[in-house]
Design a protein around this motif. Sequence first.
Motif: not given
Length: 539
Positions: A9-12, A46-49, A67-68
């Motif tokens: 979930v976080l990667t993109p 973005v910093l938190a992610v 992706v996809g």
Amino acid sequence: MTGTDLAQVLTPLPVLIPMLAAAFTLFAGRRPRLQRAVTVLALTIVLAVSAGLVYLADRYGTLALQVGGWGPTKDGLGPLGITLVVDRLSAMMLIVSAIVLLAVVFYAIGQGIRDGDERQPVSIFLPTYLVLSAGVFMAFLAGDLFNLFVGFEVLLTASFVLLTIGGSRERVRAGISYVMVSMVSSLVFLFGIALVYAATGTLNMAELSVRLSDVPEGTRAALFAVLLVAFGIKAAVFPLSAWLPDSYPTAPAPVTAVFAGLLTKVGVYAIIRAHSLLFPGGSLDRVLLVAGLLTMVIGIFGAIAQSDIKRLLSFTLVSHIGYMVFGIALSNQLGMSGAIYYVAHHILVQTTLFLVVGLIERQAGASTLERLGGLAAASPVLAFVFVVPALNLGGIPPFSGFIGKVALLEAGAEVGSVLAWVLVAGGVITSLLTLYVVARVWTKAFWRARKDAPEGHLSAAAPAVLLDDTADSMDVEYVDRDDVGRMPVGMLAPTGALIVVGLLLTVLAGPIFAYSDRAAVEILDRGHYITAVLGEQPS
């Protein structure tokens, strides 16, 4: 939800959030307060992610997102779609970049975005800045050469706008040079991509690491050489670095800081990936070692010859890229670990120093040593925010610069070859000359009286930029610079925050270096990356 599911979930998000925020802020061009709030919120998320991805990558190892859902096929083909990969190295690059980008945008807001006249299109600064951020993050996450190329092009396109914002003659001239060099680099990279695809039939880096082993050794060396030229231009490795000192110093202080801190490190990151994942075995290590040595020595000699602090720091930037190339080319665990640690150190310190130069220009009206003097007495706070990162850059113990250099020198001694020992000697000499360069800035700009500066009278009545809260209007008032006065909190606070983060690399050197050591092990053992992307070890 498991850790790996959370990572999916976080990667993109580091790419998606800045791009969506850029679109929103572009439409909110007439509402600067909303633009600022959205930009700061996006980069904070973005910093938190990125912090979450650092934890997940360190706990679960390399994580890949197709992706996809275009994963590997049953007939042996690799992923056909976009692959995003997070390992310890890319996660560390994400979080350090997010810290720098967030700090610099606070600095730019505190400065009032611009440092020129009211004709500058400040409404496009923040959208373009967010696009640049997305390009940087995309380059770090890309799991194939084509999307690495796309990440480069996104950040370079945004950088063209940021570099020439305001349209002064000097900036346009520097922008033309930067554009031409970047286009050459991109064409070489695209040519390398075509050659790699012709030789292997894929651009996915995990699959390439398997298929390139079946390519003849001479062809592999040629492919590696083409990619190294492209990445070497972007990283400013000698002799491909002549463009940098003429391009960066003309931009506004926040832009110069981001360029100096981050953009060259994207090139270094690409060299690490190509060297360790695609072309292991050290076929061009001697070339890289010689290039690292020349980058260190010639860069620092160039810095000694400069009188403008921005150009001086630009040459030190080139010089210290040599340390990173040195660690990569040693092809051992300690060298790679030292290079990774030094990349994080240098991003923070170099960005901080360019922000400090922006403060010097605002307070003293110049960045040329001939016009500066007495800054330590006029503004002790300014002296402090300069001397701490300057000593860190010079490698004074116990700062992180010293720790990173010691690791690299120890790695060179561990290899023990004649060329490695020459690099060790070159690293020591470069460190001493770096200390001489920053000491020269201190003695001339901060320690001596301004009346003793050869052109000190020219900055005695320098323009001070006064901006309103919305940055939609600007007044210029001439003041006596014998009294430097107070620095804007909005500019000083993010500079101080970066100093604190840089010092944390020293205070927490043990666990941070242990993390970089685990990252080096993961990089040098390609199986982790290949298994995460393809789902199985190569036969």
